[in-house]
Design an enzyme around this catalytic site. Structure first.
Site, PDB file in Angstrom:
ATOM      1  N   HIS A   1       0.850  -1.190   0.000  1.00  0.00           N
ATOM      2  CA  HIS A   1       0.000   0.000   0.000  1.00  0.00           C
ATOM      3  C   HIS A   1       0.887   1.242   0.000  1.00  0.00           C
ATOM      4  O   HIS A   1       1.574   1.530   0.984  1.00  0.00           O
ATOM      5  CB  HIS A   1      -0.903   0.004   1.237  1.00  0.00           C
TER       6      HIS A   1
ATOM      7  N   TYR B   1       3.353   0.374   5.000  1.00  0.00           N
ATOM      8  CA  TYR B   1       3.871  -0.756   5.796  1.00  0.00           C
ATOM      9  C   TYR B   1       3.074  -2.047   5.604  1.00  0.00           C
ATOM     10  O   TYR B   1       2.954  -2.829   6.544  1.00  0.00           O
ATOM     11  CB  TYR B   1       3.913  -0.392   7.291  1.00  0.00           C
ATOM     12  N   HIS B   2       2.570  -2.316   4.390  1.00  0.00           N
ATOM     13  CA  HIS B   2       1.721  -3.481   4.167  1.00  0.00           C
ATOM     14  C   HIS B   2       2.195  -4.362   3.016  1.00  0.00           C
ATOM     15  O   HIS B   2       1.422  -4.674   2.112  1.00  0.00           O
ATOM     16  CB  HIS B   2       0.279  -3.032   3.891  1.00  0.00           C
ATOM     17  N   PRO B   3       3.456  -4.823   3.000  1.00  0.00           N
ATOM     18  CA  PRO B   3       3.887  -5.701   1.917  1.00  0.00           C
ATOM     19  C   PRO B   3       3.276  -7.095   2.035  1.00  0.00           C
ATOM     20  O   PRO B   3       3.159  -7.640   3.136  1.00  0.00           O
ATOM     21  CB  PRO B   3       5.412  -5.757   2.092  1.00  0.00           C
TER      22      PRO B   3
END
Length: 515
Positions: free
Chosen positions: A287, A453-455
């Site tokens: 994201h 911070y959403h890999p």
């Protein structure tokens, strides 16, 4: 000592698995964590999460230079402690949209099939519970105890522009606006380590090893995973299965170091191929967020949260602005009528969130982050010649991603232009300087966007040629090995990734017990 299960990574998923599997006293479980214990006080204080960035509790990753972002290398924090990123995140519990899970089109993973696992994990505290949440799970989910006055203005502004008010954000559709549900217990962060691991650590059949970074997976002569080498040549073995729960960076990295991946890429990195699985490390999604920041003429924001008085309020009563998770409210919107579900999230912070919160603000200010929910760009995790990980998210290589972010920034500007925000908005705050045209906004997106911070996606679950794990989360073609974390998500959810990571692990615990 030999265990039944060896789990690599004490993050969100690893904590769940350690608890659920060790609940059977006849099963021996080892949990390996590269970092240390989660003792630092900033882990407990919700508003203090940015103090943990670039600390020993953070892997402190950076991406490769991004060709579509003027060659920038973006900072990627990831948790390196018990609880993983749930110990350094902003505590938002946002499952996503029904279409996310139905869109995976995988047996056992539709929205209706995964919903019981979300609920199993949840214990809703506060108002508007209804039947949306679970009631006796280990993850405490609450409303913010003291939302900022500008957060209330954001909610009124969303109503003013015609968005839908949601009584609960985590229903089947999250299209609309709401205060953010957070993983807190009476004003204190409630991480996966608090919820799952700490209650299980007294069990004699659970061994938790910290400062134990996994180096490679061990195999027998038939190619079955039998254990893990960690630290300086130490080994731990598994009679049943090795479970990799090291996250969207760590899990593919460990598989690649162990010789599982694209053979040509492995040889180029000096690793002897063991099992051909080209999808390892591919399908990377994240994201990406861009932000509109405005000075606030009233001294009411979190810019002054760290006063002695507020610290005392928090320490003695767990109230006040330090209970804020910073991202206090959200709106999920569609930027066009052809979008089947929200494609942009507007995330409100009653503070100027500059440089991941690590740069002191120049004054009182407020932020609306614009988050691209389902990027079309795809990146990769690869090995360098020294075995170190290379992260290349290939941000904005799909032009549609830029278009959607520009549309989201325009909507954020519209929110700030409402009557509700009139008392709280002044001049633009740098790096946002009031860009207006599509060309100006597109340049701003490329120059200043950052990760949220959403890999996910680098050990993709599926039944097609680029899948890494099957719908039971078993690594394809490698007996005795599973991956359980957000890396298995085929696509990003229209929400945040902590809740899905917990759900995936809850379901995996059932799959493991049934095997």
């Amino acid at each position: 000592m030999e265990y039944d299960y060896v789990i690599v990574g004490a993050g969100s998923a690893g904590c769940v698995l350690a608890n659920r599997l060790s609940a059977d006293p006849s099963v021996r479980v080892a949990l390996l964590e590269a970092g240390g214990a989660d003792r630092k006080k900033e882990i407990r204080i919700p508003a203090g999460f940015s103090k943990l960035f670039k600390s020993p509790y953070d892997w402190n990753f950076s991406t490769a230079k991004q060709t579509e972002m003027f060659g920038r290398e973006l900072y990627w924090p990831r948790g390196r402690t018990l609880g993983g990123s749930s110990s350094i995140n902003a505590q938002m519990w946002v499952r996503g949209h029904r279409a996310d899970y139905d869109g995976w089109n995988l047996p056992g993973w539709s929205y209706d099939e995964v919903l019981p696992y979300f609920k199993r994990s949840e214990r809703r505290v506060g108002s508007n519970q209804g039947d949306v949440y679970g009631t006796d799970g280990p993850i405490y989910i609450s409303d913010l105890r003291a939302p900022n006055v500008t957060t209330k203005a954001f909610l009124r502004a969303c109503e003013e522009i015609g968005l839908t008010r949601l009584d609960e954000l985590n229903g089947p559709s999250n299209e609309g606006y709401s205060q953010t549900p957070v993983t807190q217990d009476r004003g204190r962060r409630w991480s996966a380590a608090d919820a799952y691991l700490r209650p299980a650590m007294g069990r004699p059949n659970l061994t938790v090893l910290t400062a134990a970074q996994a180096r490679r997976i061990l195999f027998d002569e038939e190619g079955r995973a039998t254990g893990v080498e960690y630290g300086e040549g130490r080994r731990v073995t598994a009679a049943r299965e090795v479970i990799v729960s090291a996250g969207a960076i760590g899990s593919p990295h460990l598989l690649l170091l162990s010789g599982i991946g694209d053979p040509d890429d492995l040889r180029a990195a000096g690793v002897e191929p063991r099992h051909e699985l080209p999808g390892v490390g591919r399908n990377l999604m994240d994201h990406l967020a861009s932000a509109v920041m405005m000075y606030c003429p009233e001294p009411v924001t979190l810019a002054s949260a760290e006063s002695v008085g507020n610290l005392a309020r928090y320490l003695f009563r767990r109230t006040g602005p330090l209970t804020s998770n910073v991202g206090e409210a959200v709106a999920f919107i569609r930027t066009g009528p052809d979008e089947p579900a929200p494609d942009i999230e507007l995330l409100f912070a009653p503070a100027p969130f500059v440089d991941h919160g690590m740069t002191p603000p120049p004054g009182h200010g407020i932020t609306i982050g614009t988050i691209l929910l389902q990027p079309e760009s795809r990146g990769r995790i690869t090995l360098g010649a020294d075995g170190e990980v290379t992260i290349d998210p290939c941000y904005l290589t799909a032009e549609a991603d830029v278009r959607r972010l520009v549309a989201g920034l325009k909507k954020a500007q519209e929110v700030f232009a409402t009557e509700a925000f009139r008392p709280y908005t002044g001049e633009p705050m740098k790096p946002y300087e009031g860009a207006e045209t599509d060309e100006e906004l597109a340049r701003y997106v490329r120059e200043h966007s950052e990760t949220l911070y959403h890999p996910v996606g680098t050990c993709k679950m599926g039944i097609d040629d680029d899948a890494v794990v099957d719908p039971s989360l078993r690594v394809i073609g490698v007996p005795g090995l599973r991956v359980v974390d957000a890396s298995v998500m085929p696509t990003l959810n229209r929400g945040h990734t902590h809740a899905p990571a917990i759900m995936i692990a809850e379901k995996a615990a059932d799959l493991l017990r049934a095997s």
